[in-house]
Design an enzyme around this catalytic site. Structure first.
Site, PDB file in Angstrom:
ATOM      1  N   ASN A 111      70.854  22.722  80.161  1.00 13.32           N
ATOM      2  CA  ASN A 111      72.170  23.288  80.447  1.00 13.32           C
ATOM      3  C   ASN A 111      72.117  24.816  80.512  1.00 13.32           C
ATOM      4  O   ASN A 111      72.160  25.401  81.597  1.00 13.32           O
ATOM      5  CB  ASN A 111      73.173  22.803  79.396  1.00 13.32           C
ATOM      6  CG  ASN A 111      74.607  23.078  79.797  1.00 13.32           C
ATOM      7  OD1 ASN A 111      74.881  23.861  80.694  1.00 13.32           O
ATOM      8  ND2 ASN A 111      75.536  22.424  79.130  1.00 13.32           N
ATOM      9  N   ASP A 112      71.972  25.457  79.366  1.00 15.49           N
ATOM     10  CA  ASP A 112      72.002  26.923  79.358  1.00 15.49           C
ATOM     11  C   ASP A 112      70.905  27.546  80.214  1.00 15.49           C
ATOM     12  O   ASP A 112      71.106  28.584  80.838  1.00 15.49           O
ATOM     13  CB  ASP A 112      71.878  27.438  77.913  1.00 15.49           C
ATOM     14  CG  ASP A 112      73.105  27.072  77.083  1.00 15.49           C
ATOM     15  OD1 ASP A 112      74.146  26.758  77.686  1.00 15.49           O
ATOM     16  OD2 ASP A 112      73.005  27.101  75.850  1.00 15.49           O
ATOM     17  N   VAL A 113      69.717  26.918  80.260  1.00 15.50           N
ATOM     18  CA  VAL A 113      68.596  27.525  80.978  1.00 15.50           C
ATOM     19  C   VAL A 113      68.746  27.422  82.491  1.00 15.50           C
ATOM     20  O   VAL A 113      67.930  27.963  83.237  1.00 15.50           O
ATOM     21  CB  VAL A 113      67.233  26.914  80.550  1.00 15.50           C
ATOM     22  CG1 VAL A 113      66.975  27.171  79.083  1.00 15.50           C
ATOM     23  CG2 VAL A 113      67.152  25.441  80.871  1.00 15.50           C
TER      24      VAL A 113
END
Lengths: 454, 91
Positions: A380-382
């Site tokens: 998600n964040d990456v």
């Protein structure tokens, strides 16, 4: 003299071992070389005389049995938990060694007292911090950032109490006061380990685990000063330094400072992101298959969700189907994907993915527009483009995998909940993004059967 | 003298790790973690001390350090054994 020579041999073997661990071709032998160094150091110490053999055999057998069982039975997906616990036992051992040495001989030089204080302080924080990290990784403690009432105040108070106890201890004082100071030092350090790790969110775990690794090395090195033992000083500081480098690499991969990770920042303020506007576009299994079937260039982006779903074997199967269909398949690994440095690499290696197929962001990002399909599995964040586009996002500036630049992006996701950082992800509403909702392993397995039945 | 050794070893550690590819980060970490179990040597000395309390603390340290060393090396080997190049043997 013979003992010192043996320690020199051990140190050389550790250095060679670490060097060999740094290259895929020699890594396994490097680990054996380093273990050889450990054997030399231990045997040389044992034959140097004055050993309490009975207890030593008991300790070695018990510890050896526990270590063997843990290493042999651990699931690859639970590797971050085990590494955290091993860090903790090393830190605890160094703290106990320093305490035992002080008990045996309470009076010493100020330098020795400083080393005792540092070994106990760092060792205790590494021990309780690691247990806390294990709890978060194993789901026994909430993985999100947890803050106690007046958290910052409590931490500062504990730190000041630790420091005061350390000063009292180093000062030349009657041993009764020293013992009291030591007690305060141990208790405050153990609690500090807990309060420092508790507010750190799951996504920052790679940084925490590598920092704990550095701490356990540093504690061993300090115990070496207490014992005036060169083997401990050299080996401990090698590990301390390598742990700090790894910590620094992890921080840079998230574009964050260590202070920011340890003392708040992202985990404290998940509210700063802009509201994401737009509709997500789900896609059915069959349509997903047709797009994949036509793809010549596929990039798989795994994240922690792949580990949770134990989907690594299914992912490799899908990649094999795609390759049999004529596509080139690569795995793009972000350095902080997962819960420890290199987490995804270990899982994919377990699933027999060749390491040449694994690429880093810098290798794959420049050619992302030539990628037909990017498959994001539990990451998600990456892959959050807000890191590039939204200066108000807490992720802004973090180097990401630019999967939004691929021709089509599949996102496999359990639900629309934001990731661990709590930051909204505009990738999900981009026009070329298609969402495949459900358990990652089931979704990938279903895609594999689409290929098999075609 | 020990401080001198300490500082040199710190610099050496930094040099050794700086260029390691990210795919090896986990085995590198668990492998270097096993090295930090060198405190086992200190535990051997502590366990053999003259005082009862010192010996008990030493034996406890010995158990934890041995877990660290044995577990660390074995699990690193288990991981590294899975890392294979494409030409390597399948399964």
């Amino acid at each position: 003299m013979a003992l010192e020579l043996a320690y020199v041999v051990a140190a050389v073997l550790f250095i060679l071992g670490i060097k060999m661990l740094g290259r895929a071709e020699t890594a396994r032998r490097g680990n054996v070389v380093s273990a050889g160094g450990m054997l030399v150091a231990v045997v040389a110490t044992l034959v140097s005389g004055g050993m309490a053999w009975t207890w030593i055999v008991v300790g070695l057998v018990v510890g050896g049995a526990v270590g063997t069982v843990a290493a042999r039975t651990v699931q690859m997906t639970a590797m971050p938990e085990l590494v955290a616990l091993l860090n903790g036992s090393g830190g605890l051992a160094s703290m106990l060694v320093a305490t035992a040495e002080w008990w045996g001989q309470p009076v010493g030089s100020p330098l020795r007292n400083v080393a005792i204080v540092l070994a106990i302080w760092v060792g205790s924080i590494a021990a309780s911090g690691s247990v806390m990290a294990w709890g978060k990784l194993a789901g026994r403690v909430p993985g999100r950032s947890v803050r106690l009432p007046a958290h910052a105040f409590v931490s500062v108070a504990l730190f000041v109490a630790s420091l005061a106890a350390a000063v009292v201890f180093v000062w030349p004082l009657p041993s009764g006061l020293m013992a009291l100071a030591l007690g305060v030092l141990v208790v405050t350090a153990l609690v500090l380990g807990v309060t420092q790790v508790l507010p750190i969110g799951g996504a920052d775990m790679p940084i925490v685990v590598s920092l704990l690794n550095a701490s356990s090395g540093l504690a061993a090195s300090m115990a070496g000063f207490v014992l005036d033992n060169s083997a401990l000083v050299v080996a401990g500081s090698l590990v301390g330094a390598s742990g700090f480098i790894l910590t620094d690499i992890m921080c840079r991969s998230m574009n964050r400072s260590l202070a920011n990770v340890l003392f708040g920042g992202l985990s404290a303020a998940p509210s700063g992101s802009a509201k994401v506007e737009g509709d997500v576009q789900p896609i059915g299994m069959e349509d997903a298959y047709y797009i994949l079937e036509a793809a010549a260039n596929v990039v798989v982006v795994p994240g922690y969700g792949m580990a949770v779903a134990q989907a690594q074997h299914a992912v490799r199967e899908l990649a094999e189907q795609l390759e049999a269909n004529g596509a080139e398949v690569r795995y793009a690994i972000h350095p902080v994907a997962g819960r420890m440095p290199g987490h995804m690499n270990v899982l994919l290696a377990e699933a027999n993915v060749a390491y040449e197929q694994l690429v880093e962001p810098d290798d794959v990002n420049p050619t992302m527009d030539t990628v037909d399909v990017a498959i994001v599995i539990g990451a998600n964040d990456v892959v959050n483009p807000a890191a590039r586009e939204d200066a108000g996002s807490p992720l802004y500036g973090m180097p990401i995998l630019n999967v939004d630049e691929a021709r089509t992006t599949f996102v496999l996701k359990r639900s629309m909940n934001p990731g661990f950082s709590g930051v909204q992800n505009p990738l999900f509403v981009k026009p070329n993004t298609r969402m495949l909702f459900g358990d990652a392993k089931e979704t990938v397995t279903a895609l594999v059967s689409e290929f098999k039945n075609a | 003298m020990m401080v001198f050794v300490f500082v040199l070893a710190l610099f050496l550690g930094v040099e050794l790790i700086n260029k390691v590819p990210s795919q090896l980060h986990t085995p590198l970490m668990s492998g270097s973690n096993a090295i930090s179990g060198i405190t086992l040597v200190g535990a051997l000395i502590a366990a053999s001390s003259d005082t009862a309390v010192g010996s008990v603390l030493g034996v406890l340290a010995l158990v934890f350090a041995t877990v660290n060393v044995v577990g660390g090396y074995l699990v690193t080997d288990r991981m590294l054994q899975m890392f294979k190049p494409r030409s390597g043997p399948e399964q």
